[in-house]
Design a protein around this motif. Sequence first.
Motif, short mmCIF file in Angstrom:
data_model
loop_
_atom_site.label_atom_id
_atom_site.label_comp_id
_atom_site.label_asym_id
_atom_site.label_seq_id
_atom_site.Cartn_x
_atom_site.Cartn_y
_atom_site.Cartn_z
N GLU A 65 -15.66 -8.19 26.60
CA GLU A 65 -16.40 -7.39 25.62
C GLU A 65 -16.14 -7.93 24.21
N HIS A 66 -17.19 -8.04 23.40
CA HIS A 66 -17.05 -8.52 22.03
C HIS A 66 -16.87 -7.33 21.09
N ASP A 67 -16.20 -7.58 19.98
CA ASP A 67 -15.95 -6.52 18.98
C ASP A 67 -17.04 -6.48 17.92
N GLU A 68 -17.63 -7.64 17.65
CA GLU A 68 -18.71 -7.72 16.67
C GLU A 68 -19.82 -8.60 17.23
N GLY A 69 -21.05 -8.27 16.85
CA GLY A 69 -22.19 -9.05 17.32
C GLY A 69 -22.91 -8.35 18.45
N PRO A 70 -23.83 -9.05 19.12
CA PRO A 70 -24.12 -10.47 18.88
C PRO A 70 -24.90 -10.70 17.59
N PHE A 71 -24.47 -11.73 16.87
CA PHE A 71 -25.19 -12.18 15.68
C PHE A 71 -26.09 -13.34 16.08
N TYR A 72 -27.28 -13.37 15.52
CA TYR A 72 -28.27 -14.41 15.85
C TYR A 72 -28.53 -15.27 14.63
N GLN A 73 -28.37 -16.57 14.79
CA GLN A 73 -28.56 -17.46 13.64
C GLN A 73 -29.97 -17.38 13.08
N MET A 74 -30.96 -17.20 13.94
CA MET A 74 -32.33 -17.15 13.44
C MET A 74 -32.56 -15.95 12.51
N GLN A 75 -31.69 -14.95 12.60
CA GLN A 75 -31.80 -13.80 11.71
C GLN A 75 -31.03 -14.00 10.42
N ARG A 76 -30.39 -15.16 10.28
CA ARG A 76 -29.57 -15.44 9.09
C ARG A 76 -30.14 -16.58 8.24
N MET A 77 -31.42 -16.91 8.46
CA MET A 77 -32.02 -18.04 7.76
C MET A 77 -31.97 -17.90 6.25
N ASP A 78 -32.20 -16.69 5.75
CA ASP A 78 -32.18 -16.50 4.29
C ASP A 78 -30.81 -16.83 3.72
N ARG A 79 -29.76 -16.48 4.46
CA ARG A 79 -28.39 -16.76 3.99
C ARG A 79 -28.15 -18.27 3.96
N TYR A 80 -28.56 -18.98 4.99
CA TYR A 80 -28.36 -20.44 5.01
C TYR A 80 -29.08 -21.10 3.84
N LYS A 81 -30.32 -20.67 3.61
CA LYS A 81 -31.11 -21.28 2.53
C LYS A 81 -30.51 -20.97 1.16
N GLU A 82 -29.93 -19.78 1.04
CA GLU A 82 -29.26 -19.42 -0.21
C GLU A 82 -28.08 -20.36 -0.48
N VAL A 83 -27.27 -20.62 0.55
CA VAL A 83 -26.12 -21.49 0.39
C VAL A 83 -26.57 -22.93 0.09
N ILE A 84 -27.63 -23.38 0.74
CA ILE A 84 -28.14 -24.73 0.48
C ILE A 84 -28.58 -24.87 -0.98
N GLN A 85 -29.23 -23.86 -1.52
CA GLN A 85 -29.64 -23.91 -2.93
C GLN A 85 -28.43 -23.99 -3.85
N GLU A 86 -27.38 -23.27 -3.49
CA GLU A 86 -26.15 -23.34 -4.30
C GLU A 86 -25.54 -24.73 -4.23
N MET A 87 -25.61 -25.37 -3.07
CA MET A 87 -25.05 -26.72 -2.92
C MET A 87 -25.89 -27.74 -3.69
N LEU A 88 -27.21 -27.57 -3.67
CA LEU A 88 -28.06 -28.45 -4.46
C LEU A 88 -27.74 -28.31 -5.95
N ALA A 89 -27.48 -27.07 -6.35
CA ALA A 89 -27.20 -26.81 -7.77
C ALA A 89 -25.87 -27.40 -8.21
N ASN A 90 -24.87 -27.34 -7.31
CA ASN A 90 -23.55 -27.85 -7.73
C ASN A 90 -23.33 -29.32 -7.36
N GLY A 91 -24.34 -29.95 -6.76
CA GLY A 91 -24.27 -31.38 -6.49
C GLY A 91 -23.59 -31.77 -5.19
N SER A 92 -23.26 -30.81 -4.34
CA SER A 92 -22.65 -31.17 -3.06
C SER A 92 -23.70 -31.44 -1.98
N ALA A 93 -24.99 -31.30 -2.36
CA ALA A 93 -26.10 -31.64 -1.46
C ALA A 93 -27.22 -32.24 -2.31
N TYR A 94 -28.11 -32.96 -1.65
CA TYR A 94 -29.18 -33.61 -2.41
C TYR A 94 -30.40 -33.83 -1.52
#
Length: 464
Positions: A68-97
């Motif tokens: 039995e799990h304590d948290e979840g299930p979490f689905y990555q497809m439901q977290r797309m906005d969060r991933y895109k937010e982090v990618i924008q931050e990385m583009l802004a700080n130069g750790s992605a291009y």
Amino acid sequence: MKPVRTRFAPSPTGYLHIGGARTALFSWAFARRHGGTFVLRIEDTDVARSTPEAVQAIIDGMQWLGLEHDEGPFYQMQRMDRYKEVIQEMLANGSAYYCYTTREELDALRAEQEAKKEKPRYDGRWRPEAGKTLPTPPADVPPVIRFKNPKDGVVAWDDQVKGHIEIANGELDDLIIARADGTPTYNFCVCVDDWDMGITHVIRGDDHVNNTPRQINILAALGAEVPQYAHLSMILGDDGAKLSKRHGAVSVMQYDEDGFLTEAVINYLARLGWSHGDDEVFSREQFVEWFDLDHITASAAQFNTEKLLWLNQHYMKLLPAAELAAKVQSRLAARGVDTSAGPDLEKAVVLYVDRCNTLNVLADAVEVFYKPVTPSPELLAQHLTDEIKPALADFATGIAGVAWEIPAISALIKETIAKHGLKMPKLAMPLRALLVGQTQTPSVDAVIELVGRERALANLQKYL
């Protein structure tokens, strides 16, 4: 120390197999051992191959195993906005291009590198560097986004199973973290998830070792704490080859269908690459109490079907008669076998369990008590001889009035063989053949008692 948080993160592209189940078990047990949290995460970004049926198969398998799990299930497809937010931050700080290299250009680059016997890798042509002038981005090429991997130094970790591992950053090119259509890639999503979910220990198969240095670098770029990693060795089949369907790398739920008990599968999985001294048989509670990462072997584990069958029989024999009978009853009912008109099923399963290593085999064995018995012509020809018929007739007369209990039936058998000058098998074998249609059974007096007086008489008289 921070509270332990582990995760099991399967991709829903198929069933939960033995390798995945062991990973889930070890992750669950480590969290339970340390009073921590076990997270279930479904990594479903492979949209083309992920299916709701596979998600359900994974959850069903986890439930059957009791993980039995304590948290979840979490689905990555439901977290797309969060991933895109982090990618924008990385583009802004130069750790992605942004990278505008086309597929054709990458293919040409690979061919050139292979011709020079160099390791194929992205050459960093769109990577921003001090003093470097980048080309004008082409308007007709949708860019991917790459992680700006460090060029110098090494990335290292102390793997809890494999020991110290380090990789030169020069061996790693700039990983794509978002495709041209904007979808983030596996290695990037895993990092954000482990960061956001506070995962402290990542226990997974050693097919992920090559992903680990990339993930450590991405986590470092995010300012996230890097978890402890424990990479489990692969599981080999009985013959030493990589585990496949022919070895038993099937859905965990197939083991349920094949008549294995959850307790046996859990106990067996626990010993695939981990040990506690010489202990072979232990409960789920003992496993949690004993489990650590120090005693996971770095060498490949070998699947042993005979050992699993032995364990399964052990756990079947430990079950209370009522519980064992209930499990067999459901299997017989699925076959359309009505047990209401036959002997007590609890007595039947107790009589046969020592001879059976799965619930299905046990159901096969006791099914004969609830169906009409028709001995094969071969059995009749071999055992129902003119020599034995008088003894069988005397025995049939005797059971009409004998007390219906094993000692009295046993005494009648001995009296009959003595009267006719026979050895025990000469009478016992035809009795078995006529009463249950087979000659391999437990003690014949116990079998006769279970068959019941009326049915025993009817079966004997039919052939005498």
